[in-house]
Design an enzyme around this catalytic site. Structure first.
Site, PDB file in Angstrom:
ATOM      1  N   HIS A  65      87.724  52.675  53.426  1.00  8.39           N
ATOM      2  CA  HIS A  65      88.787  53.469  52.803  1.00  8.39           C
ATOM      3  C   HIS A  65      89.322  54.526  53.756  1.00  8.39           C
ATOM      4  CE1 HIS A  65      86.604  57.278  51.738  1.00  8.39           C
ATOM      5  NE2 HIS A  65      85.549  56.505  51.622  1.00  8.39           N
ATOM      6  N   ASP A 175      83.929  60.754  56.399  1.00 11.69           N
ATOM      7  CA  ASP A 175      83.974  59.896  55.222  1.00 11.69           C
ATOM      8  C   ASP A 175      85.440  59.713  54.831  1.00 11.69           C
ATOM      9  OD1 ASP A 175      83.598  58.600  52.796  1.00 11.69           O
ATOM     10  OD2 ASP A 175      82.922  60.401  51.743  1.00 11.69           O
ATOM     11  N   GLU A 207      89.993  55.708  47.320  1.00  9.10           N
ATOM     12  CA  GLU A 207      88.579  55.458  47.005  1.00  9.10           C
ATOM     13  C   GLU A 207      87.940  56.660  46.339  1.00  9.10           C
ATOM     14  OE1 GLU A 207      84.156  55.436  47.898  1.00  9.10           O
ATOM     15  OE2 GLU A 207      85.711  56.893  48.399  1.00  9.10           O
ATOM     16  N   GLU A 208      88.300  57.853  46.829  1.00  4.59           N
ATOM     17  CA  GLU A 208      87.632  59.072  46.370  1.00  4.59           C
ATOM     18  C   GLU A 208      87.995  59.459  44.939  1.00  4.59           C
ATOM     19  OE1 GLU A 208      85.287  60.412  47.888  1.00  4.59           O
ATOM     20  OE2 GLU A 208      85.495  60.061  50.047  1.00  4.59           O
ATOM     21  N   ASP A 230      81.282  52.117  54.887  1.00  8.28           N
ATOM     22  CA  ASP A 230      81.498  53.485  54.418  1.00  8.28           C
ATOM     23  C   ASP A 230      80.449  54.371  55.069  1.00  8.28           C
ATOM     24  OD1 ASP A 230      82.414  55.708  52.922  1.00  8.28           O
ATOM     25  OD2 ASP A 230      82.662  54.512  51.102  1.00  8.28           O
ATOM     26  N   HIS A 319      80.663  65.316  52.004  1.00  8.41           N
ATOM     27  CA  HIS A 319      81.772  65.945  51.274  1.00  8.41           C
ATOM     28  C   HIS A 319      81.908  67.421  51.615  1.00  8.41           C
ATOM     29  CE1 HIS A 319      82.594  62.799  47.870  1.00  8.41           C
ATOM     30  NE2 HIS A 319      82.756  62.316  49.095  1.00  8.41           N
TER      31      HIS A 319
END
Length: 355
Positions: A65, A175, A207-208, A230, A319
C-alpha cells in the site's frame, strides 16, 4: 535506479495520506514503466504494473500500500488555526508538537507552553479534538490565501535519515513506502527475466482506513494467489522487555505474518515462503499478531477466495514519525520475492489442499 536508501528517502518525502496518494502513485507510475510491460492506474488510484510471462501459467499478485497515516483539515478558525481529524492510526501522544505538512504548506501541531500548564495538564495528553495546527497565519483569510481548505490532507514532516550504523534508518511513512520500494526493486531485478506465469505488482490505496484499495485491486486482477508486502510492529526495545506478543526484531530478516486481525495465512502460501527462504538461506521470522491487519485481510476474501501470504518488514515505533527499520530486512524481502517469482510454475502444488 537510485540505491535502496535514496529511493526510500525520496518516496517517504512525498506526502500521501489515505485518499491523497496521487503524488506517490504518479511517481511510482513513472518509475515502474522501464521495467513493466504495462502500467495502469485505476479510477480509485491503485497502480498495476504487469510482467507478462507464460500466459498459460498462474497469475501472481504482489501488493503493497502507498498511503501513510495522517489527517484531514476539519475546520479553520477565525484566528487562522486549523482543527483536524485523523486518517488512520495516528496516536494523540505522538502528534503534539510535531511538524506537519498541510496541502504542501508547513505547519506545527501546537501545544500550550509548559510554563503555563497546570500540573494536571502536564500529566495528560490532549486528544486530537483539542489539538490544533499552526500554519503561521493570523486569520482564516490568510489561510484561504495559502490555498488551504477544509478537507485538505495533513501528514508528518520527518526526513528519512541513517543512523551511524549504515543499514539502520528512521523516518515517517516507512509503513508502507518500504513495501513500494520492494516492488519497484523487484521489477528492476526481474527486467528481461522470463517468468513462467503472469506477475502483477499492485500498489494499493487507502489501506490505513479500511483496506479499501485492495478489495478493488484483487477483484480486478483475479490472481491465482497473492503476497502482501507490508511492515510489522516489533519488539526489541526497553519498553517491550518481557512482552511476548511481538517476539521479532529489526535486522533479523523479513517476518512471515501467520495470523493477524482479519486473516490466517493460507497454509500453502506459508509453506511456499518458508521453503523458499530456507532454500535461499534468507533469514526469516514468524509472527502471530492479532492487533492489526494488512491488505491480506481484504484480498483473501475476494472472488472465490484468493490464497494469500504476508511478508512484512519489522519496524520499531509503529505509526509514528520516527519509525526505525533495517535495510538488511528490505534486501532480504526483495531476494525472497525474486526467488518466489522464479517458482511461479510450481505454484499449483502449494495451492492445493493435498497434504
Amino acid at each position: 535506479m537510485a540505491d535502496l536508501f535514496e529511493l526510500t528517502q525520496e518516496l517517504c518525502r512525498i506526502p500521501g495520506a489515505p485518499g491523497f496518494e496521487h503524488e506517490v502513485v504518479a511517481w511510482l507510475r513513472d518509475a515502474f514503466r522501464p521495467y513493466a510491460d504495462e502500467v495502469k492506474v485505476d479510477s480509485m488510484g491503485n497502480l498495476y504494473a504487469l510482467r507478462q510471462g507464460d500466459p498459460d501459467g498462474p497469475i501472481l499478485m504482489i501488493s503493497a500500500h502507498s498511503d501513510e497515516i495522517g489527517g484531514v483539515v476539519r475546520a479553520i478558525e477565525p484566528d487562522g488555526f486549523l482543527r483536524f481529524n485523523k486518517l488512520g492510526g495516528v496516536l494523540d501522544s505522538l502528534a503534539v508538537g510535531r511538524k506537519v505538512m498541510v496541502n504542501r504548506h508547513l505547519g506545527v501541531i501546537g501545544l500550550k507552553a509548559g510554563h503555563a500548564q497546570t500540573e494536571e495538564e502536564r500529566q495528560r495528553v490532549p486528544t486530537y479534538t483539542e489539538q490544533y495546527i499552526d500554519v503561521g497565519a493570523e486569520s482564516a483569510e490568510e489561510v484561504a490565501g495559502l490555498g488551504i481548505r477544509i478537507g485538505d490532507p495533513v501528514t508528518y514532516v520527518s526526513e528519512v535519515q541513517r543512523f551511524s550504523k549504515p543499514d539502520r534508518f528512521v523516518g515517517k511513512a516507512l509503513d508502507n513506502r518500504l513495501g513500494c520500494v520492494v516492488l519497484l526493486a523487484l521489477f528492476e531485478r526481474l527486467h528481461g527475466v522470463p517468468i513462467a506465469g503472469t506477475l502483477h505488482a499492485v500498489v494499493t490505496v487507502q489501506e490505513e482506513v479500511g483496506l479499501r484499495g485492495a478489495k478493488v485491486a484483487a477483484n480486478r486482477v483475479a490472481p491465482d494467489c497473492a503476497i502482501v508486502v507490508d511492515t510489522v510492529p516489533c519488539g526489541g526495545t526497553p519498553d517491550m522487555a518481557g512482552d511476548t506478543t511481538l517476539p521479532i526484531g529489526i535486522g533479523q530478516g523479513p517476518a512471515f505474518r501467520l495470523v493477524s486481525r482479519g486473516d490466517v495465512a493460507h497454509h500453502g502460501m506459508k509453506r511456499l515462503l518458508i521453503e523458499t527462504a530456507e532454500e535461499q538461506d534468507i533469514p526469516y521470522q514468524l509472527v502471530v499478531h492479532d492487533r492489526s491487519s494488512t491488505d491480506a485481510s481484504a484480498i483473501h476474501l475476494q472472488r472465490e477466495g484468493i490464497p494469500t501470504g504476508i511478508v512484512t518488514i519489522p519496524r520499531r515505533y509503529a505509526h509514528s514519525p520516527i519509525e526505525v527499520a533495517d535495510m538488511g530486512d528490505v534486501r532480504g524481502t526483495i531476494a525472497l520475492l525474486e526467488a518466489v517469482v522464479g517458482r511461479v510454475g510450481d505454484l499449483e502444488r502449494f495451492l492445493s489442499f493435498e497434504v
